[in-house]
Design an enzyme around this catalytic site. Structure first.
Site, PDB file in Angstrom:
ATOM      1  N   GLU A  68      76.418  73.773  56.371  1.00 42.52           N
ATOM      2  CA  GLU A  68      76.269  73.807  54.920  1.00 42.52           C
ATOM      3  C   GLU A  68      75.057  74.683  54.604  1.00 42.52           C
ATOM      4  O   GLU A  68      73.967  74.452  55.150  1.00 42.52           O
ATOM      5  CB  GLU A  68      76.054  72.400  54.365  1.00 42.52           C
ATOM      6  CG  GLU A  68      75.966  72.351  52.852  1.00 42.52           C
ATOM      7  CD  GLU A  68      75.749  70.941  52.323  1.00 42.52           C
ATOM      8  OE1 GLU A  68      75.580  70.811  51.094  1.00 42.52           O
ATOM      9  OE2 GLU A  68      75.744  69.996  53.121  1.00 42.52           O
ATOM     10  N   ARG A 311      75.067  63.966  69.532  1.00 43.51           N
ATOM     11  CA  ARG A 311      74.203  65.011  69.004  1.00 43.51           C
ATOM     12  C   ARG A 311      72.985  65.210  69.899  1.00 43.51           C
ATOM     13  O   ARG A 311      72.635  64.350  70.718  1.00 43.51           O
ATOM     14  CB  ARG A 311      73.756  64.680  67.585  1.00 43.51           C
ATOM     15  CG  ARG A 311      72.873  63.451  67.483  1.00 43.51           C
ATOM     16  CD  ARG A 311      72.483  63.166  66.048  1.00 43.51           C
ATOM     17  NE  ARG A 311      71.631  64.220  65.511  1.00 43.51           N
ATOM     18  CZ  ARG A 311      71.284  64.309  64.235  1.00 43.51           C
ATOM     19  NH1 ARG A 311      71.751  63.433  63.352  1.00 43.51           N
ATOM     20  NH2 ARG A 311      70.491  65.264  63.820  1.00 43.51           N
ATOM     21  N   LYS A 321      67.156  67.971  57.128  1.00 46.85           N
ATOM     22  CA  LYS A 321      66.876  69.127  56.266  1.00 46.85           C
ATOM     23  C   LYS A 321      65.957  68.741  55.115  1.00 46.85           C
ATOM     24  O   LYS A 321      65.118  69.538  54.690  1.00 46.85           O
ATOM     25  CB  LYS A 321      68.181  69.713  55.738  1.00 46.85           C
ATOM     26  CG  LYS A 321      68.983  70.477  56.776  1.00 46.85           C
ATOM     27  CD  LYS A 321      70.217  71.102  56.153  1.00 46.85           C
ATOM     28  CE  LYS A 321      71.034  71.858  57.180  1.00 46.85           C
ATOM     29  NZ  LYS A 321      72.269  72.444  56.595  1.00 46.85           N
TER      30      LYS A 321
END
Length: 622
Positions: A68, A311, A321
């Site tokens: 994104e 992850r 973020k």
């Protein structure tokens, strides 16, 4: 003189192995069973069923990396990039770079440009080329979710008409309270049983801008009692009166990520949709949506499948973020590419190489489980393993202390004599040539190379002394690396009692590489830079940004564990071969570690600025 030309190639062995993992096994099984053998690639993106027509593409699998564009990519993304692109490459397929730009309020062109640049820098430029079938279209494997908004809107209308979606006019607070929890089923919305015609009318009003933000949403109609909360009628469209970086003001409704993502995968003919474990609970909705659209003929089978892997969690790093943006906006770091940041832009500026990041990602493994933490030292180990075989060497003094050779004129006949010295650019690659520098009466050494009262085992410089029995102990003898053996005769001190200048005498006929050089045996060898031809350089000594391995563990304020010593800037003296260093050229400063010429501040021959990437070995906490 042979100029030390830095090289950026990785050691050949670094990427040779292809370790097996469960994703490779899935792909191999799909290929052996011909799961996607009847697929035909082609058609324009967003064209729905026409994606199943057109010329046969030799690519057997398709993966995607779907960031994104609401921030800079971070170290966790490096693993996803490596995994998706390398799997496609290894199996003769294609990986798409896709921007999931469904949230116009947080996305900017700056982030799009940064992501595109970073993926190329990591080594995946071979997937970007001209497409002769689509004149004028560059990068045929780069896509945007916003390119599919028209199709997504048609798909939403189909779901409404088929009774699979409805417009809900509850407030966000009401929807949250009616959703239930893991032990309590949800409550049906009072708008859930509207007719398809009513829902379609309201949805079109949303699209036409007749209602304000938050007034209503479009929800999938699945099961408010589902044990998977993600299936309790999730929202799939919301109103956002905002300008989009790609579509401008065409839309005032935008799809939710969980709705858009599977459609994007299907339109792009992705075969293996690989994501991290936090999306595992979303997989049932992913499958539900694609099944409904296949039933309606908007897509054709077989649809993509989603697979999850653990992850990458790296110690002393945060990857949120929101928190990374806070570090930037509050001035704790000097931007998204600050070399202390775990962003890939920051890691690049710090000096980490694409080869090191790919090797680090590969070594971290691919598993179905999450929660494990990888020590930051493993990243530095990957860097050393890829740089050590290939980068030029150089000498640098990070905290210059002057050493004066008091018998220089007696040995060479002149105070101003410059004695030429040389050293290999790389100790194991003679073809890389020699670097040249001069030894003079005055040279620079590190303060840690001198001790007035040496501890046991100290083999560097110390002055003459008298032992406990009253016997005279001469000053130490050491070799100035690639130069002569010297004997320490003392030092002068500043007002604080620290050595401000060291003195020594040179021992004749001991120059490295000449007959008789080993006639005087010494245990200590120190690096140095000549005062006559040494160059001034700014050196940034970077360390880990946080003092704790998990900075935000247990809800802790991550700012409370910022490392006050994460940056120390010194004015160093470096050997003259570094005058030609170009931005992003990397070197091993002998004794000190691996350094890079800063890609923004460094100017060859004019303003030398180097960043420490990593030491020769891990010294954190010592």
């Amino acid at each position: 003189m042979s100029s030390p030309k830095p090289t950026h190639a990785a050691a050949p062995a670094a990427e040779a192995a292809k370790p097996n993992n469960f994703l490779r096994q899935i792909i191999e099984q799909d290929l052996s069973q011909g799961t996607y053998a009847q697929r035909h690639w082609g058609g324009a993106p967003g064209d729905g069923a026409s994606q199943q027509t057109g010329p046969l593409d030799p690519a057997r699998i398709r993966t995607r990396f779907p960031p994104e564009p609401n921030g800079y990519l971070h170290i966790g993304h490096a693993k996803s990039i490596w995994l998706n692109f390398s799997l496609a490459k290894d199996f003769g397929g294609v990986c798409h770079l896709r921007f999931d730009d469904t949230n116009p309020e947080k996305e900017e062109q700056e982030y799009v440009d940064s992501i595109r640049d970073t993926v190329r820098w990591l080594g995946w430029d071979h997937h970007f080329a001209d497409d002769p079938a689509r004149p004028g279209v560059k990068q045929p494997h780069e896509y945007f979710a916003s390119d599919y908004f028209d199709f997504m809107y048609r798909a939403a209308e189909y779901l409404i008409e088929a009774g699979h979606a409805y417009v809900d006019e509850q407030t966000p607070e009401q929807m949250r309270s009616h959703r239930g929890d893991f032990g309590t089923p949800g409550v049906n919305s009072p708008f859930r049983d509207r007719s398809p015609a009513e829902n379609l009318e309201r949805f079109r009003e949303m699209a036409q801008g007749q209602h304000p933000n938050g007034a209503m949403v479009l929800r999938a109609k699945i099961d408010m009692a589902s044990p998977n909360i993600n299936l309790r009628d999730p929202a799939i469209y919301r109103i956002r009166h905002a300008t989009h970086h790609n579509t401008g003001d065409k839309w005032c409704i935008y799809p939710m990520y969980t709705y858009a993502h599977p459609i994007e995968d299907a339109l792009e003919q992705i075969t293996h949709s690989i994501c991290t474990l936090e999306f595992e609970d979303q997989r049932p909705f992913y499958d539900w949506l694609l099944e409904r659209l296949c039933e309606g003929g908007l897509l054709t089978a077989p649809p993509p499948r989603q697979y999850e892997f653990g992850r990458l969690n790296v110690g002393h790093v945060i990857t949120s973020k929101r928190k990374l943006r806070q570090l930037v906006e509050d001035g704790h770091v000097a931007g998204w590419d600050d070399p202390r940041m775990p962003t890939l832009a920051g890691l690049r500026r710090r000096g980490y190489t694409p080869e090191a990041l790919r090797l680090f990602a590969e070594r971290s493994g691919v598993t179905k489980t999450g929660g494990a933490w990888t020590d930051y030292a493993a990243l530095d180990a990957a860097l050393r393993d890829t740089l050590d075989p290939v980068v030029p060497r150089a000498m640098a003094v990070l905290e210059p202390l002057k050493l004066v050779i008091t018998n220089w004129a007696d040995v060479f006949g002149s105070e101003d004599h410059l004695e030429p010295c040389h050293a290999p650019v790389h100790p194991h690659h003679p073809e890389m040539g020699q670097r040249q520098f001069s030894m003079s009466k005055e040279v620079w050494i590190e303060p840690t190379d001198y001790e007035e009262t040496p501890p046991k085992g100290f083999f560097r410089l110390f002055p003459p002394s008298v032992d406990a029995s009253g016997n005279a102990v001469p000053g130490s003898k050491v070799r100035l690396k690639y130069g002569y053996v010297i004997e320490c005769t003392g030092a002068t001190k500043d007002e604080a009692g620290r050595a401000s200048q060291v003195s020594a005498v040179l021992i004749k006929d001991t120059k490295s590489g000449t007959p008789g050089a080993d006639s005087v045996k010494v245990k200590g060898v120190i690096t140095w830079v000549g005062a006559a031809d040494g160059l001034s350089a700014t050196v940034h000594l970077y360390d880990r940004l946080f003092t704790e391995e998990q900075p935000d563990a247990g809800g802790r304020d991550f700012l409370s564990v910022l490392n006050p010593n994460s940056l120390n800037t010194v004015q160093a003296i470096v050997e003259p071969s570094l005058a030609a260093a170009q931005p992003e050229d990397r070197f091993q400063f002998e004794r000190h570690g691996y350094f890079v010429a800063d890609r923004r501040e460094h100017q060859a021959g004019d303003k030398l600025v180097f960043n420490r990437i990593a030491g020769l070995k891990d010294s954190w906490g010592k």
